[in-house]
Design a protein around this motif. Structure first.
Motif, PDB file in Angstrom:
ATOM      1  N   THR A 263      -0.027   0.794   1.838  1.00 53.69           N
ATOM      2  CA  THR A 263       1.324   0.256   2.072  1.00 53.69           C
ATOM      3  C   THR A 263       2.125   0.050   0.787  1.00 53.69           C
ATOM      4  N   ARG A 264       1.468  -0.292  -0.286  1.00 55.16           N
ATOM      5  CA  ARG A 264       2.066  -0.473  -1.619  1.00 55.16           C
ATOM      6  C   ARG A 264       2.998  -1.666  -1.728  1.00 55.16           C
ATOM      7  N   SER A 265       3.308  -2.289  -0.607  1.00 56.83           N
ATOM      8  CA  SER A 265       4.167  -3.468  -0.654  1.00 56.83           C
ATOM      9  C   SER A 265       3.486  -4.612   0.087  1.00 56.83           C
ATOM     10  N   LEU A 266       3.844  -5.833  -0.311  1.00 57.28           N
ATOM     11  CA  LEU A 266       3.194  -7.009   0.256  1.00 57.28           C
ATOM     12  C   LEU A 266       4.225  -7.971   0.828  1.00 57.28           C
TER      13      LEU A 266
ATOM     14  N   GLY B 159       4.574  -3.741  -4.926  1.00 53.35           N
ATOM     15  CA  GLY B 159       5.703  -4.670  -4.969  1.00 53.35           C
ATOM     16  C   GLY B 159       5.542  -5.786  -3.944  1.00 53.35           C
TER      17      GLY B 159
ATOM     18  N   LYS C  18       5.557  -7.056  -9.231  1.00 53.13           N
ATOM     19  CA  LYS C  18       6.951  -6.659  -9.117  1.00 53.13           C
ATOM     20  C   LYS C  18       7.544  -7.231  -7.825  1.00 53.13           C
TER      21      LYS C  18
ATOM     22  N   GLY D  90      10.070  -6.873  -4.774  1.00 53.60           N
ATOM     23  CA  GLY D  90      10.660  -5.717  -4.097  1.00 53.60           C
ATOM     24  C   GLY D  90       9.599  -4.761  -3.623  1.00 53.60           C
TER      25      GLY D  90
END
Lengths: 290, 149
Positions: free
Chosen positions: A159-162, A195, B4, B6
């Motif tokens: 997913t790379r995002s949290l 991110g 980071k 975003g």
């Protein structure tokens, strides 16, 4: 495409209910949503949304079998649906995920030769990509257990995002710092950038505390789109009835309570902000524009 | 370092086949050139073991690191001499076919003709090499499924 992992190092911060409610809100906004429940514990999202019938069936096909490239059936048959949301449910086999990935690594590395390192934390993303999930869904949410390990690492890689729900306490802040070291390590070893879409203070009891907490989290450098007040009764009702907060208020409350409707509105608003962050266009707007 | 704020990378932006190459399924093979050199060493050692029983004609050459000795294949009258133990082993067709290539590779390393390399020598030397590599041997057995025992 909007992809995120809901993560909290501390348990009991409403991580799973938040993931389920956000998913339903995304679906209400016209998006096709897939949740992957990576939490092996009994009280996981699959239970909350009532799709855990096969959890203890030793003969069932599971996401784990697909991750180690030993599927027992079609990927599409893993997917259950509840309240307009597609879900790959949890299963007891998730308890063995680490062991099975190690075995697969031994096997693949022996077969491929010395220089090959089996990417054991990139297997969930491989399964999703191989099965055309990015083209079929607008939103992918991974709900891992509240412990660092292969479930969390595979989720973050995919997913790379949290989205981080947190209790506003000293413990919550420590949990963010703990997560930072986990993410730093993953970014280095997987060569990815992770991110934080949002930190969601959850379960606040007094409104006077909220602004203090918001400032603290923003001081750490993260967006705090909403602060969710303590809604123990509502969340417990969701677990009892095995449904989202939206469905619970709609079907199981004989009297609508304004403060609960306000919480639902906050979750909708949060979902919309996350969608905007990923440049997802509402289905309705798309139709209007066309 | 803080995370980071975003969105992170697009996880599906690049071709996943790039980040997750299919491991090539090659049949496990001994790296022939290097191992045959080791095999030679084993043979030399075996040869010296044999010649140890023969009278030493050169006790005056103590400075010399190696005693002059008759190499094993020269000293014997037949290839079966001193080979009283017969270990029968059954192999798959695949392994049997790989033996020809292995034989050629070892002959090349020895810089002799393939037909001058005796199969009994080749096999015993290869077995001695394997004995020096129990871990690699175990890896092949794992591939055959021993890891599930």
């Amino acid at each position: 495409m909007l992809t995120y992992t809901t993560y909290s190092e501390a348990g009991g911060v409403g991580k799973t209910t938040l993931a389920a409610n956000l998913a339903v809100a995304h679906a209400d906004n016209g998006h096709k949503v897939l949740i992957i429940d990576m939490d092996q514990q009994d009280g996981s999202l699959s239970h909350l949304l009532g799709v855990d019938a096969d959890r203890h069936d030793p003969d069932a096909d599971t996401i784990v079998h697909h991750m180690i490239d030993r599927p027992r059936g079609d990927f599409d048959d893993l997917i259950k649906t509840s309240e307009g949301v597609d879900i790959i449910p949890s299963h007891d086999a998730l308890e063995s995920l680490g062991d099975w990935l190690d075995k697969a690594a031994d096997f693949e590395e022996a077969a491929a030769g010395e220089d090959y390192e089996y990417p054991r934390f990139e297997q969930l993303r491989r399964v999703l990509a191989d099965n055309d999930v990015p083209n079929q869904y607008d939103v992918i949410i991974v709900d891992p257990p509240a412990t660092a390990g292969p479930h969390l690492y595979n989720g973050i890689d995919a997913t790379r995002s949290l989205v981080i729900p947190m209790e506003l306490s000293g413990k919550g802040k420590q949990s963010i710092q703990g997560l930072e070291s986990v993410v730093d390590g993953l970014e280095d070893s997987l060569e990815i950038a992770v991110g934080v879409l949002a930190v969601i203070p959850n379960g606040t009891k007094r409104t006077t505390d909220q602004e203090t907490y918001r400032k603290e989290v923003e001081g750490l450098g993260y967006e705090v789109p909403v602060i969710l007040a303590d809604r123990t009764s509502l969340m417990e009702g969701c677990w009892t009835q095995q449904c989202s907060a939206f469905k619970y208020v709609e079907e199981h409350r004989d009297r609508k309570r304004d403060y609960e409707l306000e919480t639902l509105e906050q979750i909708r608003s949060l979902a919309a902000q996350l969608e905007a962050e990923a440049n997802l266009v509402d289905e309705e707007e798309e139709v209007t524009a066309a | 370092m803080t995370m980071k704020s975003g969105a992170g990378d697009d996880p599906f932006a690049d071709d996943t086949s790039e980040t997750d190459p299919e491991p090539e399924q090659e049949p496990p093979q001994e790296p022939v050139g290097e191992e045959s050199a080791t095999g030679q060493k084993v043979n030399d050692k075996a040869a010296s073991d044999i010649s140890d029983s023969s009278p030493d004609p050169s006790s005056d050459t103590e400075d010399s690191p190696e005693k002059p000795e008759i190499p094993r294949i020269m000293a014997r009258s037949s290839v079966k001499e001193n080979r009283d133990s017969v270990l029968q082993f059954f192999v798959t067709e695949d392994t049997a076919q790989q033996e020809d290539a292995f034989e050629r590779a070892v002959a090349d390393a020895l810089e002799i003709r393939t037909k001058d390399l005796m199969k009994l020598d080749l096999r015993e030397a290869a077995y001695l090499v394997a004995m020096q590599h129990p871990e690699e041997t175990a890896e092949i057995l794992n591939d055959w499924g021993y890891e599930y025992r």
